[in-house]
Write a protein that holds these residues in place. Sequence first.
Motif, PDB file in Angstrom:
ATOM      1  N   ALA A 414       1.402  -1.561   0.168  1.00 58.87           N
ATOM      2  CA  ALA A 414       0.263   0.307   0.163  1.00 58.87           C
ATOM      3  C   ALA A 414       0.626   1.347   0.276  1.00 58.87           C
ATOM      4  O   ALA A 414       0.662   2.225  -0.192  1.00 58.87           O
ATOM      5  CB  ALA A 414      -0.822   0.619   0.867  1.00 58.87           C
ATOM      6  N   GLY A 415       2.215   1.272   0.040  1.00 56.68           N
ATOM      7  CA  GLY A 415       3.038   2.283   1.057  1.00 56.68           C
ATOM      8  C   GLY A 415       3.276   2.538  -0.661  1.00 56.68           C
ATOM      9  O   GLY A 415       4.018   3.572  -1.335  1.00 56.68           O
ATOM     10  N   ARG A 416       3.515   1.949  -1.680  1.00 58.23           N
ATOM     11  CA  ARG A 416       3.747   2.587  -2.886  1.00 58.23           C
ATOM     12  C   ARG A 416       3.049   2.637  -3.772  1.00 58.23           C
ATOM     13  O   ARG A 416       1.447   3.294  -3.026  1.00 58.23           O
ATOM     14  CB  ARG A 416       4.433   1.076  -3.814  1.00 58.23           C
ATOM     15  CG  ARG A 416       5.620   0.280  -2.982  1.00 58.23           C
ATOM     16  CD  ARG A 416       5.858  -0.867  -3.815  1.00 58.23           C
ATOM     17  NE  ARG A 416       6.762  -1.517  -3.010  1.00 58.23           N
ATOM     18  CZ  ARG A 416       7.634  -3.200  -4.034  1.00 58.23           C
ATOM     19  NH1 ARG A 416       7.018  -3.378  -5.191  1.00 58.23           N
ATOM     20  NH2 ARG A 416       8.170  -3.987  -2.956  1.00 58.23           N
ATOM     21  N   ARG A 417       3.017   3.817  -4.404  1.00 58.16           N
ATOM     22  CA  ARG A 417       2.193   4.923  -5.213  1.00 58.16           C
ATOM     23  C   ARG A 417       1.499   3.692  -6.077  1.00 58.16           C
ATOM     24  O   ARG A 417       0.626   4.569  -5.991  1.00 58.16           O
ATOM     25  CB  ARG A 417       3.451   6.082  -5.991  1.00 58.16           C
ATOM     26  CG  ARG A 417       2.285   6.862  -6.726  1.00 58.16           C
ATOM     27  CD  ARG A 417       3.391   8.352  -6.978  1.00 58.16           C
ATOM     28  NE  ARG A 417       4.014   8.543  -5.979  1.00 58.16           N
ATOM     29  CZ  ARG A 417       3.543   9.863  -5.586  1.00 58.16           C
ATOM     30  NH1 ARG A 417       2.610  10.567  -5.599  1.00 58.16           N
ATOM     31  NH2 ARG A 417       4.394  10.409  -4.731  1.00 58.16           N
ATOM     32  N   PHE A 418       1.780   3.773  -7.004  1.00 62.28           N
ATOM     33  CA  PHE A 418       1.796   2.394  -8.033  1.00 62.28           C
ATOM     34  C   PHE A 418       0.190   1.992  -8.046  1.00 62.28           C
ATOM     35  O   PHE A 418      -0.800   2.203  -7.622  1.00 62.28           O
ATOM     36  CB  PHE A 418       2.775   1.488  -9.172  1.00 62.28           C
ATOM     37  CG  PHE A 418       1.396   0.535  -9.682  1.00 62.28           C
ATOM     38  CD1 PHE A 418       1.111   1.258 -11.194  1.00 62.28           C
ATOM     39  CD2 PHE A 418       1.308  -0.415  -9.021  1.00 62.28           C
ATOM     40  CE1 PHE A 418       0.290   0.394 -11.644  1.00 62.28           C
ATOM     41  CE2 PHE A 418      -0.266  -2.048 -10.197  1.00 62.28           C
ATOM     42  CZ  PHE A 418      -0.227  -0.869 -11.514  1.00 62.28           C
ATOM     43  N   PHE A 419       1.152   1.257  -6.104  1.00 57.51           N
ATOM     44  CA  PHE A 419      -0.826   0.031  -5.193  1.00 57.51           C
ATOM     45  C   PHE A 419      -1.864   1.205  -5.144  1.00 57.51           C
ATOM     46  O   PHE A 419      -2.760   0.994  -4.690  1.00 57.51           O
ATOM     47  CB  PHE A 419       0.183  -0.235  -4.445  1.00 57.51           C
ATOM     48  CG  PHE A 419       0.223  -1.475  -5.567  1.00 57.51           C
ATOM     49  CD1 PHE A 419      -0.229  -2.627  -5.370  1.00 57.51           C
ATOM     50  CD2 PHE A 419       1.688  -1.393  -5.626  1.00 57.51           C
ATOM     51  CE1 PHE A 419       0.649  -4.399  -6.208  1.00 57.51           C
ATOM     52  CE2 PHE A 419       2.679  -3.051  -5.952  1.00 57.51           C
ATOM     53  CZ  PHE A 419       2.030  -4.047  -6.255  1.00 57.51           C
ATOM     54  N   ALA A 420      -1.102   2.501  -4.882  1.00 54.18           N
ATOM     55  CA  ALA A 420      -2.634   3.441  -3.798  1.00 54.18           C
ATOM     56  C   ALA A 420      -3.093   4.547  -4.718  1.00 54.18           C
ATOM     57  O   ALA A 420      -3.915   4.042  -4.267  1.00 54.18           O
ATOM     58  CB  ALA A 420      -1.485   5.170  -3.085  1.00 54.18           C
ATOM     59  N   VAL A 421      -2.155   3.964  -5.703  1.00 54.14           N
ATOM     60  CA  VAL A 421      -3.650   5.075  -7.031  1.00 54.14           C
ATOM     61  C   VAL A 421      -4.536   4.468  -7.441  1.00 54.14           C
ATOM     62  O   VAL A 421      -5.324   4.752  -7.099  1.00 54.14           O
ATOM     63  CB  VAL A 421      -2.356   5.772  -7.905  1.00 54.14           C
ATOM     64  CG1 VAL A 421      -3.030   6.289  -9.008  1.00 54.14           C
ATOM     65  CG2 VAL A 421      -0.962   7.100  -7.463  1.00 54.14           C
TER      66      VAL A 421
END
Length: 593
Positions: A414-421
């Motif tokens: 969840a902390g990675r931008r791709f997964f969050a977006v």
Amino acid sequence: MVLIVAVPLLYSLYLSFNSTNPITKRWIFVGVDNYTRVLENADFWFALGRTAYFSALAVVGTTVLGTLFALVLNQNFAGRGFIRSVVLIPWAMAPVSVGVLWSFVYAGNFGLLNGLLHDLGVGSLATAWFGDGFRALNLVALTQIWNQTPLTTLMMLSALQSMPANLHRAAVLDGAGPARRFFAITLPWLKPTLLFSMIIATINALMTFDIIWIMTRGGPGTATSTLAWLGYMQSFQFLKFGEGAAILYVLTILSLACAVLYFFVLSPRRIETTPASAGAERADIGSRARPAMVAIPAWQARPLLRPATKQMIGKGLFRTAVAAIFVWSFLPVVTLIFISLSPATDLIRTPPSIIPSSLTFDNYRSVLMAEGTTSVQASRVPLSLFNSFVIGVIVAVINVALGTLAGYSFARHAGRRFFAVSLWALLLTRMVPALTLVLPFFVIFRSLGLIDTYLGVVIAYSTILMPLAAWMMKASFENVPLSLERAALVDGCSYWTMFRKVLVPVVRPGIIAALIFCFLVSWNEFLFAMILTATPKTQTIPVIIAGFLNQARFYEYGPLFAASVLAILPPVAVAFFFQRYLVQGALSGAVKG
């Protein structure tokens, strides 16, 4: 999700910039002319006003009643599990069945409400309840409230069960009464869930189509024509795909605006703190967690009633509230069952009466064994039940399987931008009205030969259910400690073995909850099934029930109500036997459309 949501959305946007002729199959690019014509049309603005009024009434009603129901059902009392299951019945029922039930309640000549008035000796009060446009809009909104209140109750109840009990104990010791505790402790704790449920209720109200289609067809006149209904009429009745797509994109913008509001209101905010201020911040949080000392006014020092009397009155009011919740949730369902057991002549007699002359199973025999009926729709009921079950199982298994894999990825990265977006993009797709997707699906599937196929229906249903399954499973995996995975990897397990033999058994309750939610949504779905199926070989039970209304004769009313009862049996059984899993699903942040 890119294939089954993003591509159809872009195609729908392209449709809104063109003037199409489905007969000659000519496409003429007109730019924003469709939007201009829509915005210059007085019917659009009237529909927008009705949509706003309908949505406001539905949201306020579901929020207030859902919160009150949750507060009552959160208490310990005998039969609590049974009442919780009963409360879920209106939500578990297909909106098509809900519309059929309440349409007959409000029917003018022989409706149940007028029958009750005649039986009570006040037949002069009987009226054509859908005869007045404004009253019809309010009655449809009331039906929406009855259908959607359990969803709010489910989310509020899960939030109440997660609230620490010591907060209320401390407040009681400080002398706070029930009202003060509610506004100082319970309401602030419920605020995130309250806001979330209001956004979901708003989206569901904006997208309401099934109930309007069954109860009023937008009438009388245009009194109950909302934006969703107007977009459907332009697209599939008048075959103006461009203008219909433009109207539905305006509805999409309204829905996404609510989603953005949810994102900004409920998303966690990062607060930069210095080491010096961190201690003060923790102290402030601790002080907010403890209720302040409550000064007891002098007039409360001498209670007007004895404690035993107050306790007796409180118990009486609580039992009355439980009984009212039971009657609100269960009485209409019992009414539907009795109607289905009534002879056809009882359903059309005048003056109407709610007391049946006799009870019979002829209606069920006509829909299950085609005995004693000439109704074509009645003969289609068994196959439609089979189609609903098969499609529901296939859709639930596929989407929960993919949602489990996606949920694990979202939970662990969840902390990675791709997964969050991408997670929020996935959630936003849930806010897109089904009508906006069904139009491009119809055009694309017709060219690909997927109309009237299981595959087409499964793909369309997945646009609703895949975000739901992924979101639920993400919440389930977040509750599993990372150390469990590391220990399995240290013991020599591969990632797939660790996932399959360690994590899946741990999150099994979440998987069951996701399967239940997906099956319920699939079983009750009407719009996609109505547009994308054409013959009985793939039509589901909501479509067959709606078909009764297109060619209903007086002798078909009994089979119609019998089919409606058969349609609600599976979801009602699920609500009764898996109620605790549904509450757990709501606790994980799941929602139904």
